[in-house]
Design a protein around this motif. Structure first.
Motif, PDB file in Angstrom:
ATOM      1  N   ARG A 115       0.805  -1.309  -0.133  1.00 63.77           N
ATOM      2  CA  ARG A 115      -0.025  -0.186   0.127  1.00 63.77           C
ATOM      3  C   ARG A 115       0.957   1.358   0.085  1.00 63.77           C
ATOM      4  N   VAL A 116       0.481   2.341  -0.555  1.00 66.41           N
ATOM      5  CA  VAL A 116       1.015   3.634  -0.604  1.00 66.41           C
ATOM      6  C   VAL A 116       0.252   4.425  -0.063  1.00 66.41           C
ATOM      7  N   GLU A 150       8.520   7.892  -6.916  1.00 67.01           N
ATOM      8  CA  GLU A 150       9.478   6.943  -6.491  1.00 67.01           C
ATOM      9  C   GLU A 150       8.690   5.937  -5.442  1.00 67.01           C
ATOM     10  N   ALA A 151       7.692   6.434  -4.786  1.00 67.67           N
ATOM     11  CA  ALA A 151       7.099   5.452  -3.977  1.00 67.67           C
ATOM     12  C   ALA A 151       6.227   4.437  -4.815  1.00 67.67           C
ATOM     13  N   GLU A 152       5.518   4.960  -5.723  1.00 65.53           N
ATOM     14  CA  GLU A 152       4.690   4.118  -6.666  1.00 65.53           C
ATOM     15  C   GLU A 152       5.394   3.144  -7.231  1.00 65.53           C
ATOM     16  N   ALA A 153       6.698   3.439  -7.788  1.00 66.59           N
ATOM     17  CA  ALA A 153       7.534   2.629  -8.438  1.00 66.59           C
ATOM     18  C   ALA A 153       7.926   1.330  -7.470  1.00 66.59           C
ATOM     19  N   PHE A 154       8.288   1.803  -6.442  1.00 67.43           N
ATOM     20  CA  PHE A 154       8.861   1.016  -5.576  1.00 67.43           C
ATOM     21  C   PHE A 154       7.962  -0.144  -5.193  1.00 67.43           C
ATOM     22  N   ALA A 155       6.654   0.533  -4.838  1.00 63.24           N
ATOM     23  CA  ALA A 155       5.213  -0.205  -4.431  1.00 63.24           C
ATOM     24  C   ALA A 155       4.988  -1.222  -5.851  1.00 63.24           C
ATOM     25  N   GLU A 156       5.028  -0.895  -6.841  1.00 66.91           N
ATOM     26  CA  GLU A 156       4.803  -1.806  -8.065  1.00 66.91           C
ATOM     27  C   GLU A 156       5.781  -2.897  -8.166  1.00 66.91           C
TER      28      GLU A 156
END
Length: 99
Positions: free
Chosen positions: A37-38, A65-71
């Motif tokens: 989750r983000v 960057e948060a979304e890329a890491f989460a994906e």
């Protein structure tokens, strides 16, 4: 380069780092299903990863960057993708009205 950095962070988490500054924390969460989750909090982005009963939280200043890491984490764990988290309301207001 971002992908390589994210992989390095992931290796740190997998090796069992208890705390690496304020950016990485690992905790046990019994019975919670695997998830990624983000969430935006106070101008930062928290990525919350639950895998095998372990909770890992990482803090990012940049939403993308948060979304890329989460994906990447979802892909690594084998979870389906999710739409990006929405910007917090206060962040949208500040950016749109020039205050």
């Amino acid at each position: 380069m971002l992908a390589a950095t994210l992989r390095k962070l992931n290796r740190i988490a997998v090796q069992g780092c208890i705390s690496c500054g304020n950016e990485l924390e690992l905790h046990m969460v019994a019975g919670e299903p695997d998830s990624v989750r983000v969430k935006g909090i106070n101008g930062q982005w928290i990525v919350r990863v639950v895998e095998g009963g372990r909770l890992t939280q990482l803090v990012f200043d940049i939403h993308a960057e948060a979304e890329a890491f989460a994906e990447e984490e979802r892909h690594r764990i084998g979870l389906p993708g999710e739409p990006p988290a929405e910007e917090p309301v206060e962040a949208r207001r500040r950016g749109g009205r020039g205050r």
